[in-house]
Design an enzyme around this catalytic site. Sequence first.
Site, PDB file in Angstrom:
ATOM      1  N   CYS A 809     -57.546 -65.767 -45.074  1.00  0.00           N
ATOM      2  CA  CYS A 809     -58.002 -67.157 -45.152  1.00  0.00           C
ATOM      3  C   CYS A 809     -57.650 -67.914 -43.885  1.00  0.00           C
ATOM      4  O   CYS A 809     -58.315 -68.873 -43.518  1.00  0.00           O
ATOM      5  CB  CYS A 809     -57.407 -67.842 -46.381  1.00  0.00           C
ATOM      6  N   CYS A1010     -33.833 -91.953  -7.611  1.00  0.00           N
ATOM      7  CA  CYS A1010     -34.602 -91.759  -6.381  1.00  0.00           C
ATOM      8  C   CYS A1010     -36.077 -91.847  -6.722  1.00  0.00           C
ATOM      9  O   CYS A1010     -36.453 -91.708  -7.888  1.00  0.00           O
ATOM     10  CB  CYS A1010     -34.258 -90.421  -5.716  1.00  0.00           C
ATOM     11  N   HIS A1012     -38.523 -89.906  -6.476  1.00  0.00           N
ATOM     12  CA  HIS A1012     -39.244 -88.649  -6.544  1.00  0.00           C
ATOM     13  C   HIS A1012     -39.632 -88.324  -7.994  1.00  0.00           C
ATOM     14  O   HIS A1012     -38.921 -88.693  -8.925  1.00  0.00           O
ATOM     15  CB  HIS A1012     -38.381 -87.515  -5.954  1.00  0.00           C
ATOM     16  N   CYS A1054     -32.521 -82.675  -8.058  1.00  0.00           N
ATOM     17  CA  CYS A1054     -33.683 -83.063  -7.253  1.00  0.00           C
ATOM     18  C   CYS A1054     -33.678 -82.251  -5.975  1.00  0.00           C
ATOM     19  O   CYS A1054     -32.731 -82.321  -5.178  1.00  0.00           O
ATOM     20  CB  CYS A1054     -33.633 -84.564  -6.956  1.00  0.00           C
ATOM     21  N   CYS A1057     -33.788 -84.523  -2.778  1.00  0.00           N
ATOM     22  CA  CYS A1057     -32.528 -85.208  -2.483  1.00  0.00           C
ATOM     23  C   CYS A1057     -31.356 -84.238  -2.411  1.00  0.00           C
ATOM     24  O   CYS A1057     -30.258 -84.614  -1.963  1.00  0.00           O
ATOM     25  CB  CYS A1057     -32.238 -86.273  -3.528  1.00  0.00           C
ATOM     26  N   HIS A1160     -52.533 -70.428 -49.437  1.00  0.00           N
ATOM     27  CA  HIS A1160     -53.971 -70.286 -49.256  1.00  0.00           C
ATOM     28  C   HIS A1160     -54.445 -71.324 -48.242  1.00  0.00           C
ATOM     29  O   HIS A1160     -53.973 -72.468 -48.244  1.00  0.00           O
ATOM     30  CB  HIS A1160     -54.693 -70.484 -50.589  1.00  0.00           C
TER      31      HIS A1160
END
Length: 1316
Positions: A809, A1010, A1012, A1054, A1057, A1160
């Site tokens: 099913c 920062c 970014h 980062c 950085c 089901h």
Amino acid sequence: MLALDPATYTEPGLRCFENYFKEVNENEIRETKNSQKLPDEECEPFIGTDYIWRLVIEGREELTEYSIALLKDIYSSATVTNQFVRHNEFIKTCFTKARQCFYQYEVQQYPKLLARQTIRILHVLREYVVDNMDKSVTGVVHEGMTTPSHERSWQGIPVIIIAQLLGPHDKVLENIEVLTHTNETLGTIRRNLVAHICKNEVPPTPPHIQLKVNNEELAPSLDRKALIQLDLKDRQVLTVRVMTSLHINSPSSSSTSSADLFNSPCSPIKQTKYIPWLLYVSDVAMHHKQIDLCDAVTAILNIFPTDMEIEQDITELAATQATEVVQSQDENTETPAPAATDSSLSTAIFLDSNCGGVRYKLEIVYALLMPAVPSAKSVKFRTDFILAGGVETVLSLLQNERFLCGADKQTRRSCLHIFAKITKFVLTTLCYGTLALFKKNTPSSRAALNLQNSLTSIPNPAIERVLRNAAHHTVQNELVLERLQKNEQAVPTLKYIQAIFRLTRRCAFGYDLLPHPIIVNEATINNNILFEDVWLAQELMENLTICFMHQPLILEDLLVNEEFKEFIVNMILVCSSQFVRQVVSDQLYIMCVKCCVAGKSVLDVIKLLFDNLHKTEDYGDNSCFYFGLLSRILACAAHHNIIVCNSDSLLEQEVAWLKSIEHHNKFHPLNETLLKGHLQICRELVSISSLPTKLLLGSQDNGPLLLPSLLFNYLFPASKMLLDQRRFPDIEIRDDLPICQTPQTQEAAFNLVGALCKGCLENLGFVVNSTKELFYSEQNLLNSWEFPPSIHPRNPKGFVGLKNGGATCYMNAVLQQVAGITMNYPICWTKERRSDLLHERSSATGRWNHNELPVGFVGLKNGGATCYMNAVLQQLYMIPHIRANLLSLPCLEEDGSEEEEGDERKEGEEGEEGEMSPAKLHHLGVAKQVQSIFCALKESKHQYYTPDGFWRAFKLWGEPVNLREQHDSLEFFNALLDNLVEGTKALQQPPFITEMLEGSFADQKICKDCPHRYTRIEPFLSISVDVRNHENLTDSLDEFVKGDLLEGNNAYHCELCDKKVDTVKRLCFQRLPNILAIQLKRFGYDWERECAVKYNDYFEFPDTLSMERYTVDFLSRIEETAAHQMIETGDRQDIPTPSDHSNYRLVGVVVHSGQASGGHYYSYIKQRINEESGVVDKWYRFDDVDVSECNVDQEGQMARLCFGGDSNDADSPDKKPIGRAQKRWWNAYILFYERVEPSPPEPAPAEELTGEGDDVKVICEAVMDLNLKYDPPAVSRSRQLFGLTSGSGGGISFPSEVRAGKELLNSHYHALGSTL
């Protein structure tokens, strides 16, 4: 407040007044509730009660009910001791105010306004009395609360109650059929059951019984109620349990016996003459045509008890006249029967100038003749009524112009209905009396035998037993017999019978109820017949039958009368009421068969019906009972050996009609009723024809060849086409529908085949040879049916289902969803290689027409646990863009999925397109199987399709699927799409799957310290959202894009950085797909119990969804707006307006029903039609092989079917009782949203659609071959013809003629020789 004009009050003002009223009268109300005053002491009125009456009478129409409720509450709040005082006071006040208003109405001061005010007062009275009738304090209110109301005083509609006597362990000991009527009380039934249980010998202490209906107890406190008040219907089942002494005094039982409760005493109301005044009001209102006021008065008369003085006057009048008749008979003098107009009985009861009074007296007379509860008084009145000239009086009223002169239509209808019931008793008594006289004088005469035979079935002994017994008991009196013998006027005359059938026709066609001739035509027919007129027509027809039973010679004379013949045809064919047509047909059959024995009436009716047979073409939908009556009378003629002189010519006409429709356009079926009717008539005519005639009609070359037409055109044209195609391969296979396309017409055709074969060996041999060629001429005979007998044709209003292979099913649910979302994407068609049977192309553009959806929906079979496949496959099929492209794929002929290959290809094995890896071959095999499924879902004519090839080809995680093992439908959805994507790549086709379903995430990391940010794009085909701790989809999506803050030791490094910074990590949408599939995370794992769990929590999702706020662009704009706010103004800025291209609507839901360990899957899919078509969107439920329309759009339906949470109703989606409050285990698992205004993907370049599409044609031809070879109606009909099934599943009974023919064939097997 009391100084305000009542007309200025609004609903808030009424609430304010109610609060003040209760506050001012607080002490008085408290004292009234606790008062112990005697019933004859007066009660002080509350302050403001008179003003409430003004609010009821003079207030606004829309606030009347509110004012009435407040007024009833005042008078209903008294204690049991002084409620009688309040009751009398209220009744008296109502009539006093009504008389005041009506007095002004009589002097013509503002008649409409005063009539409306009188109606309001009577409405207050009725509401109050009805409310108090339903209370258990009946013994302390007025007489009408224990004495049956007027409308309950006579015998109601006959019903049968089935009483199941239960024994130990609730075992049914006996089924007792109780013949009763709707006005009988529950207490009477209870006492009758006690008598039956005690074998009609009531002991000193009768047993107590408990009655239950639908598992709810009917307490003894309800014993005064009538069956119609308890809503007990015909064939209602009651359970009866004999209570032991331990249960008698239990709280659920009453210590008071039902007999004592039924006869409990009451304090009679003061003898004030209310009924005569109400009858006077009714007469005045009728004269001024104030119908609403008449109806209000009638409602009061019905709920009050019958006026005893009027009843006594009627009984005394009948007794006085009966005494005079008896005295004259004792003196042996001839008593001339007075004219009906001069009869004191007729004048006093039936010919009163007050029509309202006539109706009331008619009802009293009927209540005395046929009371709700039998009594000695009714027995005496029946005798007195007959002796006083009641028979001749009743039989002459319809011809008397003074009868109901000036009555309005409703009053006349009510009077005639009661009058018809009285007439039925009188006529039945007359027939029993005549029979008694025959037995005394000429017992062996033909008339006596005929009447005795007729009385065995007229009136209907099943429902009129009480009437028959009362009439039969009445004529046991010798004085009654002597009166009937001497009175020659006591017989129904021709004029009376004409008045009856004229009145019947007026009822059936909505004319004024007058016993005068009318002309029925299209311009004067009223199709909106009232229910009361229908029942009146039934009573009049039954009276007409009894008249003909007493006077059969009049029927023979009328059958040659043009007016009566027109009456028969109009009533059976032209009347718009199906019930009336059925009643008239049944009664006419009884008239001809039971009332006359000579046969002349039968032949006259046959001639009449055949002469007007051409009119059935104009009234085809109404002709069922016309053909039914003609067939029954022909069968009766054959049974009684009545010779129909021109039967051969009539048979030729019918055969000519059947042959004339063979070339009819079968895709626009004939009227089913007409076709079935002509087949039935032809069968009856064949049954009375000679053997040479049968042979000539059936199979001789010089005849009409009726048997070949029936077998090859009416029943098995597809099988005949396959046979011709095997003999002549160049013949094109095409759809050829049978003329008989419904079980009813097929049954009629089978019966006609049986009639032609009965006694005729040549015709039987032709049928045997033909069926052998049609179904047993192939070299490889079928050992078993490809489709089970329970398979049905494709639903003309539904899609095609997918069969569950065991636990598939999850597949079906996903496939159906993907097939279900409407998108108007163009597809370029460059060559004519596409099969016309697969693709519907516009003649102007040559492109797929997405708006022309299939006419029906086909299911998918469940292979064991493959419901997860079926739900998904149906969803996929309902996406036209995916469906069209899949059907257009030039799949390979050999893809490793064919049944005969079985094993996988080895590495490096050559295919038609060169070397292909096993993985690529597997993807192509899956794509081809899905293509086959979609072709079957579109072109199959069966209820469902079995995707066994797909079950063999599909692999989940590299392993073949176990059909008995259920899998997650989302896993199947993703795996299936991966296969389809790779398959299209292998075929170098456009990526239509990803164009529709693929979107992309933006995995963002935004640094806080920062400037970014890092973004990684990831594609997706579906998304998953949490259900737990969320109430709706919006909250869950908000949490989805909210993100997490990475800080401290978990801070993000980062790269630009080169240090750890606090970072927000979130996931949002870079690109939204055209079809958005959302999984609801309803499954988890309980680590404490170490088992999988399902979360059935309530989770709501909308019908329309905006995804703009969860996209990268929208979140960026918000962030820019926030930054701008901080730097420049500091003021709040408006949130950017969402784009229209991010709006979605719900088009599909995959539902999981069950728990984590198993369950089901099924799908809800919206069928979308283009706005230009004007068709409203519809939802369908795809549950494996069953596809049905459902009302998901109704308020609250989606929540009940898909949201989960606590169950607040008693029904599951399958309408099965839950039994107790619990979580809904059926809830949504995958949602499919469609973009409202999508941007269409790039159309596939023409040069990329390569290949000749031979496989597409092969698949389509295979489906068409299955449609013809295993045409479900043909399979059912052929199995029925061969006697393999009883035919009960299809609703077709096995023809007795075929069974007889089989026996005849066996006994003469050698005689047929080589023919077999």
